[in-house]
Motif scaffolding. Structure first.
Motif, PDB file in Angstrom:
ATOM      1  N   VAL A 133       0.845  -1.204   0.000  1.00 28.15           N
ATOM      2  CA  VAL A 133       0.000   0.000   0.000  1.00 28.15           C
ATOM      3  C   VAL A 133       0.880   1.253   0.000  1.00 28.15           C
ATOM      4  O   VAL A 133       0.701   2.165  -0.813  1.00 28.15           O
ATOM      5  N   VAL A 134       1.860   1.279   0.904  1.00 27.88           N
ATOM      6  CA  VAL A 134       2.725   2.463   1.008  1.00 27.88           C
ATOM      7  C   VAL A 134       3.532   2.653  -0.276  1.00 27.88           C
ATOM      8  O   VAL A 134       3.610   3.761  -0.827  1.00 27.88           O
ATOM      9  N   LEU A 135       4.092   1.550  -0.770  1.00 28.98           N
ATOM     10  CA  LEU A 135       4.878   1.634  -2.008  1.00 28.98           C
ATOM     11  C   LEU A 135       4.008   2.120  -3.172  1.00 28.98           C
ATOM     12  O   LEU A 135       4.423   2.980  -3.962  1.00 28.98           O
ATOM     13  N   GLY A 136       2.801   1.597  -3.265  1.00 29.94           N
ATOM     14  CA  GLY A 136       1.884   1.986  -4.344  1.00 29.94           C
ATOM     15  C   GLY A 136       1.524   3.454  -4.269  1.00 29.94           C
ATOM     16  O   GLY A 136       1.503   4.148  -5.292  1.00 29.94           O
ATOM     17  N   VAL A 137       1.239   3.941  -3.073  1.00 33.59           N
ATOM     18  CA  VAL A 137       0.865   5.358  -2.906  1.00 33.59           C
ATOM     19  C   VAL A 137       2.040   6.262  -3.281  1.00 33.59           C
ATOM     20  O   VAL A 137       1.896   7.205  -4.075  1.00 33.59           O
ATOM     21  N   VAL A 138       3.217   5.953  -2.744  1.00 34.33           N
ATOM     22  CA  VAL A 138       4.388   6.827  -2.974  1.00 34.33           C
ATOM     23  C   VAL A 138       4.775   6.834  -4.455  1.00 34.33           C
ATOM     24  O   VAL A 138       4.938   7.890  -5.062  1.00 34.33           O
ATOM     25  N   THR A 139       4.898   5.648  -5.044  1.00 32.50           N
ATOM     26  CA  THR A 139       5.323   5.594  -6.449  1.00 32.50           C
ATOM     27  C   THR A 139       4.239   6.139  -7.381  1.00 32.50           C
ATOM     28  O   THR A 139       4.550   6.740  -8.407  1.00 32.50           O
ATOM     29  N   LEU A 144      16.699   7.599  -9.917  1.00 36.55           N
ATOM     30  CA  LEU A 144      15.888   6.958  -8.885  1.00 36.55           C
ATOM     31  C   LEU A 144      14.429   7.419  -8.966  1.00 36.55           C
ATOM     32  O   LEU A 144      13.499   6.627  -8.788  1.00 36.55           O
ATOM     33  N   PHE A 145      14.291   8.732  -9.254  1.00 39.39           N
ATOM     34  CA  PHE A 145      12.940   9.296  -9.383  1.00 39.39           C
ATOM     35  C   PHE A 145      12.193   8.619 -10.547  1.00 39.39           C
ATOM     36  O   PHE A 145      11.012   8.290 -10.447  1.00 39.39           O
ATOM     37  N   GLY A 146      12.911   8.410 -11.632  1.00 40.82           N
ATOM     38  CA  GLY A 146      12.324   7.746 -12.806  1.00 40.82           C
ATOM     39  C   GLY A 146      11.943   6.307 -12.497  1.00 40.82           C
ATOM     40  O   GLY A 146      10.900   5.821 -12.938  1.00 40.82           O
ATOM     41  N   THR A 147      12.803   5.626 -11.718  1.00 45.58           N
ATOM     42  CA  THR A 147      12.493   4.242 -11.332  1.00 45.58           C
ATOM     43  C   THR A 147      11.217   4.202 -10.497  1.00 45.58           C
ATOM     44  O   THR A 147      10.353   3.332 -10.697  1.00 45.58           O
ATOM     45  N   GLY A 148      11.098   5.176  -9.577  1.00 49.31           N
ATOM     46  CA  GLY A 148       9.885   5.272  -8.754  1.00 49.31           C
ATOM     47  C   GLY A 148       8.655   5.458  -9.638  1.00 49.31           C
ATOM     48  O   GLY A 148       7.621   4.807  -9.433  1.00 49.31           O
ATOM     49  N   ALA A 149       8.784   6.344 -10.632  1.00 49.85           N
ATOM     50  CA  ALA A 149       7.660   6.595 -11.539  1.00 49.85           C
ATOM     51  C   ALA A 149       7.314   5.331 -12.326  1.00 49.85           C
ATOM     52  O   ALA A 149       6.126   5.033 -12.568  1.00 49.85           O
ATOM     53  N   TRP A 166       3.540   0.521 -13.009  1.00 48.88           N
ATOM     54  CA  TRP A 166       3.126  -0.885 -12.838  1.00 48.88           C
ATOM     55  C   TRP A 166       1.907  -0.972 -11.927  1.00 48.88           C
ATOM     56  O   TRP A 166       0.980  -1.721 -12.214  1.00 48.88           O
ATOM     57  N   PHE A 167       1.940  -0.218 -10.848  1.00 51.13           N
ATOM     58  CA  PHE A 167       0.782  -0.227  -9.942  1.00 51.13           C
ATOM     59  C   PHE A 167      -0.484   0.203 -10.682  1.00 51.13           C
ATOM     60  O   PHE A 167      -1.550  -0.388 -10.510  1.00 51.13           O
ATOM     61  N   LEU A 168      -0.341   1.253 -11.493  1.00 51.06           N
ATOM     62  CA  LEU A 168      -1.506   1.734 -12.242  1.00 51.06           C
ATOM     63  C   LEU A 168      -2.001   0.665 -13.214  1.00 51.06           C
ATOM     64  O   LEU A 168      -3.199   0.426 -13.337  1.00 51.06           O
ATOM     65  N   MET A 169      -1.049   0.020 -13.890  1.00 43.04           N
ATOM     66  CA  MET A 169      -1.419  -1.009 -14.865  1.00 43.04           C
ATOM     67  C   MET A 169      -2.134  -2.175 -14.184  1.00 43.04           C
ATOM     68  O   MET A 169      -3.136  -2.694 -14.688  1.00 43.04           O
ATOM     69  N   ILE A 170      -1.612  -2.573 -13.020  1.00 44.09           N
ATOM     70  CA  ILE A 170      -2.241  -3.679 -12.272  1.00 44.09           C
ATOM     71  C   ILE A 170      -3.660  -3.270 -11.844  1.00 44.09           C
ATOM     72  O   ILE A 170      -4.614  -4.040 -11.935  1.00 44.09           O
ATOM     73  N   THR A 171      -3.793  -2.001 -11.420  1.00 38.02           N
ATOM     74  CA  THR A 171      -5.115  -1.498 -11.024  1.00 38.02           C
ATOM     75  C   THR A 171      -6.084  -1.538 -12.205  1.00 38.02           C
ATOM     76  O   THR A 171      -7.226  -2.000 -12.070  1.00 38.02           O
TER      77      THR A 171
END
Lengths: 226, 299
Positions: free
Chosen positions: A160-166, A180-185, A190-195
């Motif tokens: 949940v925390v990882l999904g919210v932050v990224t 690193l910022f790009g990796t986070g994005a 991926w989170f958006l795609m899974i959603t």
């Protein structure tokens, strides 16, 4: 035999309506083969009946039951004069059809926009902002009452925390998505795609349910095969 | 007999998919109409079967059931029906199971709808529930044990006004009985007099508005049954504790029927859905096989 008779008895009261409903269902299904006049007719009937149903419902539920019986009560109740305010605004809305005084329709429209915005300003702030943000402010490591670590819950909290932050990083456009910022994005994507995938899966499930409902009607209610 | 024939037909359907795979690998894929036919057959055959599907109860459904179980018998429960016939295959089984459960627990049920067809769906659910011998024996009275306040236009503003007084939005019930003349409503002013709100929703206005206003503003306890399309939008509210439980789509309906021991249509439909989904997944895999084999050939 008695079962068959009982089934026929049950169906007989609605046979004409049910037959017509079955024909309309098959007519709509015919679109799966290709677009055709039968489908067009069924579609037009559906649109027309829906519009008619809504018109009648609104007339009797609002104009008659709420407004008319409200301002002219039949059983000795005191009239509710506030309803005239809504009625006048509703009438003003109809002035849109006039070229000369159509501008007056903006007044009731302004009322609706203002009232809705006012209501939603607080509702969204509390329900969709405060409560949702508060739910993500959680300890990542979850403990049971005996202080042992609940690994599954901990993993869930971490996700949940990882999904919210990224996810937030992905929607932050004031800094270039690099390093690193790009990796986070990227992880946020991926989170958006899974959603979206989960959402699409649910949509397929829902559409399948509609198909099953119609098949149940055709084979069960109409043909009485089960 | 019907079960045996249905199972044989399903096996034949599965075997024919092997033929479809071979055909696809040879560069001769099937057309979309054949795909439609496969899905239709897969969804239709299980309707003739009477098999018990192993169905684990998910946490969301169990939480909703537990919340209902905690209510004392005779509690005042509001049931908001915010859907129309197109969503009935998913939501009507939930509604029927809920009504049966609620009547057996002697809950006092107050029905309303933000969708015009909602109260009609509620009446259909009540009629079906009343056919249960245990409920019929209770000789439940309209206006005393349950009431249908009907439809009121105004979307979320209806819930907002109900927070002050139900009577402002529903001066008369579905049968045009004045609010004050309904015995069940005499001591009910607003949400503070309601023990639980159950919402059946297929869109907006629906569960989200009930959460935003009835729960977050007026402190109601809310459970909901949603179509599968809507469920993903509602999960964030469920996770945040703004709802006690959620019945999502056909599987949610089937689980609720199972946990309340009120077997209904969802328990039959879920088998159709499972097999239809399996066919869809297999066809997607075959489609991917075709895509990658085509790509390899081009290289």
């Amino acid at each position: 035999m008695s079962l068959i008779l009982a089934r026929k008895e049950k169906r007989s009261s609605m046979d004409i309506g049910m037959f017509f409903a079955a024909l309309l269902t098959l007519g709509i299904f015919s679109f799966l083969y290709k677009d055709n006049p039968v489908y067009k007719v069924c579609e037009a009937i559906f649109v027309g009946v829906s519009a008619g149903f809504w018109a009648i419902t609104y007339f009797f539920d609002n104009i008659h039951k709420k407004f008319w019986l409200g301002v002219f009560p039949q059983e000795g109740d005191s009239p509710d004069y506030w309803l005239w305010g809504g009625a006048i605004l509703g009438f003003l809305m109809l002035l849109r059809i006039s070229n000369k005084i159509g501008w007056i329709a903006r007044w009731p429209l302004s009322f609706i926009v203002g009232a809705t915005a006012g209501l939603y300003m607080m509702l969204y702030f509390v329900s969709n902002a405060l409560n949702q943000v508060a739910d993500t402010m959680m300890p990542i490591v979850a403990y049971a009452s005996d202080n042992s670590v609940l690994w599954l819950d901990t993993f869930g909290n971490f996700i949940v925390v990882l999904g919210v932050v990224t996810g937030l990083i992905y929607f932050f456009f004031s800094k270039e998505h690099k390093g690193l910022f790009g990796t986070g994005a990227q992880v946020g994507t991926w989170f958006l795609m899974i959603t979206f995938g989960a959402s699409f899966g649910y949509t397929v499930m829902s559409r399948m349910s509609l198909l099953i409902g119609r098949l149940d009607f055709l084979f069960g209610d109409w043909l009485g095969l089960f | 007999m019907a079960n045996t024939i249905s199972i044989i037909l399903l096996i034949l359907l599965g075997l024919s998919l092997v033929y479809v795979l071979v055909r696809t690998l040879k560069g001769n894929p099937i057309g979309r109409r054949i795909v439609f036919l496969y899905v239709a057959i897969a969804a239709a055959i299980p309707l003739f079967m009477d098999l018990e599907v192993p169905l684990p109860i998910t946490t969301d459904v169990r939480n909703l059931y537990d919340a209902l179980e905690k209510l004392p018998d005779g509690s005042k429960v509001m049931a908001a029906f915010d859907y129309d016939p197109p969503s009935a295959p998913e939501l009507q089984p939930m509604a029927v199971a809920f009504m049966k459960y609620a009547f057996k627990r002697d809950f006092k049920i107050i029905i309303m709808g933000l969708w015009p067809q909602g109260p009609i769906q509620a009446n259909m659910a009540i009629d079906e529930a009343m056919q249960d011998p245990e409920i019929a024996a209770k000789n439940l009275q309209y206006g005393v044990d349950y009431v249908n306040l009907g439809f009121q236009s105004g979307n979320e503003f209806v819930i907002q006004s109900m927070g002050t007084a139900f009577k402002t939005m529903f001066p008369k019930d579905y049968r045009t009985t004045p609010y004050d003349s309904i015995p069940l409503m005499r001591n009910i002013v607003n949400f503070s007099n309601i023990d639980f709100v159950m919402n059946f929703s297929s869109g907006e206005p629906g569960t989200i508005q009930w959460v935003q206003i009835a729960v977050d503003r007026f402190g109601s306890v809310l459970g909901a049954g949603n179509t599968a399309v809507q469920a993903p939008q509602v999960y964030p509210y469920l996770r945040a504790g703004q709802m006690v439980g959620l019945l999502g789509g056909m599987s949610g309906a089937a689980e609720f029927e199972k946990i309340t021991a009120e077997k209904g249509k969802a328990s039959t439909f879920i088998l159709s859905q499972m097999i239809a989904h399996a066919i869809v997944i297999i066809l997607i895999l075959i489609g991917n096989v075709a895509y990658f084999s085509e790509k390899r050939k081009k290289k």
